[in-house]
Design an enzyme around this catalytic site. Structure first.
Site, PDB file in Angstrom:
ATOM      1  N   HIS A   1       0.817  -1.223   0.000  1.00 39.82           N
ATOM      2  CA  HIS A   1       0.000   0.000   0.000  1.00 39.82           C
ATOM      3  C   HIS A   1       0.852   1.274   0.000  1.00 39.82           C
ATOM      4  O   HIS A   1       0.307   2.367  -0.128  1.00 39.82           O
ATOM      5  CB  HIS A   1      -1.043  -0.026   1.128  1.00 39.82           C
TER       6      HIS A   1
ATOM      7  N   ASP B   1      -0.089  -7.546   1.775  1.00 41.13           N
ATOM      8  CA  ASP B   1       0.404  -6.156   1.734  1.00 41.13           C
ATOM      9  C   ASP B   1       1.933  -6.131   1.778  1.00 41.13           C
ATOM     10  O   ASP B   1       2.528  -5.761   2.792  1.00 41.13           O
ATOM     11  CB  ASP B   1      -0.206  -5.376   2.894  1.00 41.13           C
TER      12      ASP B   1
ATOM     13  N   SER C   1       4.001   2.827   8.079  1.00 40.83           N
ATOM     14  CA  SER C   1       3.702   1.751   7.128  1.00 40.83           C
ATOM     15  C   SER C   1       4.912   1.324   6.316  1.00 40.83           C
ATOM     16  O   SER C   1       5.716   2.163   5.906  1.00 40.83           O
ATOM     17  CB  SER C   1       2.641   2.212   6.136  1.00 40.83           C
TER      18      SER C   1
HETATM   19  N1  ARG Z   1      -1.449   2.302   7.065  1.00 43.71           N
HETATM   20  C1  ARG Z   1      -0.769   3.133   8.014  1.00 43.71           C
HETATM   21  C2  ARG Z   1       0.239   4.010   7.312  1.00 43.71           C
HETATM   22  O1  ARG Z   1       0.071   4.379   6.273  1.00 43.71           O
HETATM   23  C3  ARG Z   1      -0.094   2.354   9.057  1.00 43.71           C
HETATM   24  C4  ARG Z   1      -0.968   2.171  10.146  1.00 43.71           C
HETATM   25  C5  ARG Z   1      -0.415   1.365  11.230  1.00 43.71           C
HETATM   26  N2  ARG Z   1      -1.323   1.627  12.247  1.00 43.71           N
HETATM   27  C6  ARG Z   1      -1.317   1.021  13.398  1.00 43.71           C
HETATM   28  N3  ARG Z   1      -2.205   1.386  14.254  1.00 43.71           N
HETATM   29  N4  ARG Z   1      -0.476   0.076  13.673  1.00 43.71           N
HETATM   30  O2  ARG Z   1       1.166   4.508   7.810  1.00 43.71           O
END
Ligand code: ARG
Length: 299
Positions: free
Chosen positions: A111, A157, A249
């Site tokens: 992502h 992912d 992420s």
């Molecule tokens: N999808 C999120 C990002 O773009 C990461 C989220 C991780 N969140 C969590 N609560 N562990 O950075």
């Protein structure tokens, strides 16, 4: 096809939002790629929970990564920052993390990867996102996304990026043994330059880390948690007040004692550090994830 429509819609929405918020919002100083990732993540959480649970602050922990510290000097030397290339300021350009696994390859989240290789760069061998200097920046020549990656569920992912040139003198993360899982009691450590508070642009310049306990898949999949959304390509780790957060992420989660084995990739979470909603990670030891990664790496 549906993925393409979804992408077009989210980009249009992003453009609309940036127009609405205008120049008055200091977060428009941040990488638009970071905003784009956050938007996708928000849409995922809304789909998973069937409502905008992330808007409800009631279960939010007062937390600071969230609940961590500046990373100890020798932790995760393979950590890289993923940058929007046309922003010269590393701090403002960062939008995801990753891990160096060979001298010309990183692992990150799928992502974080629906970008053109020519629009991104990787910052290697640094703990600090200083404002200037591009000396540690490396261009990207190829982006390989897992063929089964689903934007609607964040299943599979994972992505492998090939750097435009090899980097030397930096230890690599090791892959876990295919098909294994750490014992539930094992302590794991996640790191990144992500926000220290949910829904706030509280981004650190120094790499931060936090140790997070593993959470059993059945617990994580229970109705008052992720309610079946956790696939065999994922695992959960974290506790109230200790978690990864937005812009972490793609970054590494490793296991004790040495924290040299990369067991997962930061993927998603409802809120950050919320009770009953630990962080969700891509599980590198899953055979389909592992085999994809290995197929992209040099022998
Ligand atoms: N999808 C999120 C990002 O773009 C990461 C989220 C991780 N969140 C969590 N609560 N562990 O950075």
């Amino acid at each position: 096809m549906t993925r393409r429509i979804w992408l077009v819609l989210s980009v249009l929405l992003l453009i609309a939002i940036s127009h609405l918020e205008g120049k008055a919002n200091p977060s428009s100083e941040q990488s638009w790629m970071r905003a784009y990732i956050a938007l996708k993540h928000h849409a995922l959480m809304t789909r998973l929970t069937g409502s905008d649970l992330t808007a409800a602050p009631s279960t939010q922990a007062d937390s600071r990564i969230v609940g961590g510290t500046v990373a100890p000097p020798h932790l995760h030397p393979f950590q890289v920052a993923i940058l929007q290339k046309n922003r010269p300021n590393n701090y403002r350009a960062q939008f995801c993390g990753g891990s160096l696994v060979a001298n010309q390859y990183i692992i990150t989240a799928a992502h974080c990867s629906d970008m053109l290789a020519e629009n991104v760069a990787v910052l290697v061998g640094t703990r600090t996102l200083t404002g200037k200097g591009t000396s540690n920046r490396v261009d990207v020549s190829e982006i390989y996304i897992h063929p089964k990656y689903q934007i609607s569920s964040y299943d599979y992912d994972v992505a492998v990026w090939k750097l435009a040139k090899p980097v030397y003198g930096i230890p690599f993360a090791k892959l876990p043994v295919r098909g294994t899982d750490p014992r539930p009691s094992t302590s794991t450590t996640v790191s990144g330059w992500g926000t220290m508070k949910y829904k706030e642009d509280d981004y650190p310049r120094e790499l931060r880390s936090v140790s997070v306990p593993g959470v059993e898949r059945t617990t994580c999949n229970s109705v008052d948690s992720y309610n079946g959304a956790i696939t065999p390509r994922m695992f959960c780790a974290g506790q109230k007040g200790k978690d990864a957060c937005q812009a972490d992420s793609g970054g590494p989660i490793t296991r004790s004692p040495s924290n040299k084995i990369l067991i997962g990739v930061v993927s998603f979470g409802t809120g950050c550090g919320w009770a009953r909603y630990p962080g969700v990670y891509t599980r590198l030891a899953n055979p389909e994830i592992f085999d994809f990664v290995v197929s992209k790496l040099p022998p």
